[in-house]
Design a protein around this motif. Sequence first.
Motif, PDB file in Angstrom:
ATOM      1  N   HIS A 110       0.842  -1.192   0.000  1.00 43.20           N
ATOM      2  CA  HIS A 110       0.000   0.000   0.000  1.00 43.20           C
ATOM      3  C   HIS A 110       0.879   1.244   0.000  1.00 43.20           C
ATOM      4  CE1 HIS A 110      -3.706  -2.189   1.904  1.00 43.20           C
ATOM      5  NE2 HIS A 110      -3.280  -2.740   0.786  1.00 43.20           N
ATOM      6  N   GLU A 111       0.784   2.018  -1.051  1.00 42.65           N
ATOM      7  CA  GLU A 111       1.505   3.278  -1.124  1.00 42.65           C
ATOM      8  C   GLU A 111       0.741   4.219  -2.045  1.00 42.65           C
ATOM      9  OE1 GLU A 111       4.558   1.691  -4.613  1.00 42.65           O
ATOM     10  OE2 GLU A 111       5.318   2.303  -2.658  1.00 42.65           O
ATOM     11  N   ILE A 112       0.935   5.508  -1.844  1.00 42.69           N
ATOM     12  CA  ILE A 112       0.196   6.497  -2.632  1.00 42.69           C
ATOM     13  C   ILE A 112       0.695   6.472  -4.070  1.00 42.69           C
ATOM     14  CG2 ILE A 112      -0.284   8.948  -2.921  1.00 42.69           C
ATOM     15  CD1 ILE A 112      -0.099   9.265   0.071  1.00 42.69           C
ATOM     16  N   THR A 113      -0.235   6.276  -4.992  1.00 46.81           N
ATOM     17  CA  THR A 113       0.074   6.309  -6.425  1.00 46.81           C
ATOM     18  C   THR A 113      -0.928   7.237  -7.100  1.00 46.81           C
ATOM     19  OG1 THR A 113      -1.323   4.348  -6.737  1.00 46.81           O
ATOM     20  CG2 THR A 113       1.037   3.980  -6.504  1.00 46.81           C
ATOM     21  N   TRP A 114      -0.443   8.292  -7.701  1.00 42.13           N
ATOM     22  CA  TRP A 114      -1.333   9.292  -8.289  1.00 42.13           C
ATOM     23  C   TRP A 114      -1.855   8.871  -9.663  1.00 42.13           C
ATOM     24  CZ3 TRP A 114      -3.034  12.435  -4.842  1.00 42.13           C
ATOM     25  CH2 TRP A 114      -2.224  12.796  -3.763  1.00 42.13           C
ATOM     26  N   LEU A 115      -1.150   7.934 -10.335  1.00 41.95           N
ATOM     27  CA  LEU A 115      -1.594   7.477 -11.644  1.00 41.95           C
ATOM     28  C   LEU A 115      -2.542   6.297 -11.478  1.00 41.95           C
ATOM     29  CD1 LEU A 115       1.764   7.637 -13.648  1.00 41.95           C
ATOM     30  CD2 LEU A 115      -0.100   9.298 -13.624  1.00 41.95           C
ATOM     31  N   LEU A 116      -3.657   6.301 -12.203  1.00 41.56           N
ATOM     32  CA  LEU A 116      -4.596   5.206 -12.135  1.00 41.56           C
ATOM     33  C   LEU A 116      -3.986   3.953 -12.762  1.00 41.56           C
ATOM     34  CD1 LEU A 116      -7.937   6.993 -13.104  1.00 41.56           C
ATOM     35  CD2 LEU A 116      -7.200   6.280 -10.842  1.00 41.56           C
ATOM     36  N   PRO A 117      -4.168   2.781 -12.151  1.00 40.43           N
ATOM     37  CA  PRO A 117      -3.589   1.556 -12.708  1.00 40.43           C
ATOM     38  C   PRO A 117      -4.240   1.181 -14.034  1.00 40.43           C
ATOM     39  CG  PRO A 117      -5.089   1.048 -10.909  1.00 40.43           C
ATOM     40  CD  PRO A 117      -4.940   2.532 -10.918  1.00 40.43           C
TER      41      PRO A 117
END
Length: 309
Positions: A110-117
């Motif tokens: 779990h980590e912040i990812t600003w781009l949608l997968p």
Amino acid sequence: MFCLVPYAEALFFFFGVILLRGLHRQHLGLTLLGLLGCCLTRSAATLFVPALVLAEVLACTSRADLPRLALRLSAGLATIAAALGMVMYLHWKATGNAFALLESYQHWGHEITWLLPKQLHSSAGAPMLGLDLLALLTVTLATGAALGLCIRWLRGWLRPSPAEVAPSRAVVFSLGYCVGILAFLGLYQAGDLANSSRYVLATPFFGVLVAQLPHWQHLRRTTRWQLIGVVSSLMLALAVWCGWPLRFPGFFPGETIFYFLMWAVYVWLYLAAFSTWRYSREVRTGLYVVNVMYQMVLLNLFLLAAWLG
């Protein structure tokens, strides 16, 4: 069994019911007790902040209500902050690190990812994939409903006359909670839907939203068909986002078509169950039996130490 075992999820459900009761009855004491209990039993503080703000702001339909809004909102936010501070203190006392929970999340990816997968998946596996997809569908629709209520409130607030009366604070809070879950899944779990069914379906907030389903039959006929089209398109879009029909994890292409059709039938049966259709009672009974059987399957997997997300 879920509500009798003294796990954090059961306690969260219990205090969530108290919170919803306080919001619906506009009882500040019950609301604060529910907020405190929920934020002490589960890491829900960051999700409850936008939900509480949304519920209280949309309930403010005239400028004369602003002092009451300030009182309820400040008391609620202070309670959430106090619960968060208590949890961080307990973590510090036990581990020497007030942010131990955030570090444990990193071990789960779990980590912040600003781009949608590019593709969604569920590490919980096939037994939970349908429920996780149902949870994602629920929070997406709830986000759209919350956005619509915000637009209606803003338009009414800008007019000289009072804004339209919003639904119960309990309903709006449940919508706001789903908005927070959608943001959490999209920005923090790196496209993994695991646990989303637990975050959404195993909460009293989902029960409040399901209780609103009978209202859809009071809409105009054209509006109902438009809503059916929107929901159907969204269901198909979510399935494609999960790789359907060619890259669906763990399934052959032919199996994915059958799986998606069964999931779609299951979802739409809920609307049929809460309609004026002559067989709606039979549909409700069938859904109840199916859900109980599925819970027995999941319970058996749990007792065999299988990971259910």
